[in-house]
Design an enzyme around this catalytic site. Structure first.
Site: not given
Length: 325
Positions: A138, A167
């Site tokens: 992330y 992400k």
């Protein structure tokens, strides 16, 4: 990682709370139905939108348990295990992943200052600990001391089989573009790249991103599902839809009556909009967040009426007449 996991529109789910600050499971189920009914491809729990940093372990367990039970395999469930350091993230993984997660998502360590060597070690140790569960990195520098995960490191971790996806919520779209270019250059076609941007979503898909993870998708999931479809098809209608969604994202920029930080303002606005739509019962955020007041909710309602999904104006007007502070 399966071909469908890490693709399409994956919503970073809000965590509805009741007046006592506990997880409101009834509202969570309605929110999940709101997302699934509009055709999303997955849900991501305990990310920034899910307020993971303010929730207790028991609350995190409640969110994952209720979601896995309600989704019942209809779409993949990605679970955030981020924490300040590697050992703590592994503890979160051991607590939460056995509840039914299809994949784990983790930021770089935060609070202590780290660099590429520490970040690489962090992800390698997490991957070793969680075994066959796919791990997504992330990228969100504002949440981790401003430290970006360097693109070469992400590509190395993908080549090693440590991470299955990224992400990318970096405010620098160049990071996403560099990641996509590096993936192609190194033949890492299995690496899933997801954009976390609400306002550059169409551009990300056109550039080759595999999917979207927009917090605003809690409010207008159908808008992002359609945006992804149009952008993939090369339909110029994607630009008009992106413009509407960008205008709707203006709810995070209202000038609140009480001084508050960006998290209180943004997540409070998302929750206020979902409350106005009748999706969740309360727009309460986890302590120590400052809550929006009635004037703030009215400002959110005005933006929602002007730029929200079809029927939002009537729905928010009805909700505004029936809910109090």
């Amino acid at each position: 990682m399966s071909a469908s996991l890490g693709t399409g529109v994956i919503i970073p789910v809000l965590t509805p709370l009741d007046p006592g600050g506990e997880v409101d499971e009834a509202s969570l189920r309605r929110l999940l139905d709101h997302l699934l009914d509009h055709g999303v491809d997955g849900v991501f729990l305990l990310g920034t939108s899910g307020e993971f940093g303010f929730l207790t372990d028991a609350q995190r367990v409640a969110v994952v348990t209720a979601t896995v039970r309600h989704v019942d395999g209809r779409v993949p469930v990605l679970v955030g295990i981020s924490d300040t350091a590697t050992a703590r993230a592994i503890e979160q993984a051991r607590l939460l992943l056995p509840l039914g997660a299809d994949a784990a998502v983790a930021t770089a360590p935060f609070f202590a200052e780290t660099g590429p060597l520490e970040i690489g070690e962090h992800f390698r140790r997490i991957a070793e600990a969680i075994g066959d569960v796919p791990l997504l990195a992330y990228e969100n520098p504002p949440r981790v001391n401003g430290m970006s995960i360097p693109v070469p490191l992400l590509l190395d971790l993908a080549a090693e089989g440590v991470i299955a996806g990224v992400k990318d919520s970096s405010p620098d779209q160049g990071h996403l573009l560099s990641l996509l270019a590096g993936r192609s250059a190194r033949g890492l076609s299995a690496l899933r790249v997801l954009s976390g941007s609400e306002t550059a979503a169409a551009a990300a898909i056109r550039a080759g991103a595999d999917g979207l993870v927009p917090g605003l998708g809690n409010v207008d999931p159908g808008g992002y599902v359609e945006l992804l479809r149009l952008a993939r098809a090369g339909d110029p209608g994607a630009d008009a839809l992106q413009a509407r969604l960008t205008a709707l994202f203006g709810i995070v920029d209202i000038a609140p009556q009480a001084p508050m930080g960006g998290s209180s303002r943004a997540l409070g606005a998302f929750k206020a909009a979902c409350r106005l739509l009748g999706v969740i019962a309360e727009d309460r955020c986890a302590v120590p967040s400052v809550l929006l007041g009635e004037a703030d909710r009215a400002a959110v309602a005005a933006v929602l009426a002007a730029h929200g999904p079809a029927g939002a104006a009537a729905g928010s007007a009805r909700a505004a007449r029936t809910v109090g502070p």
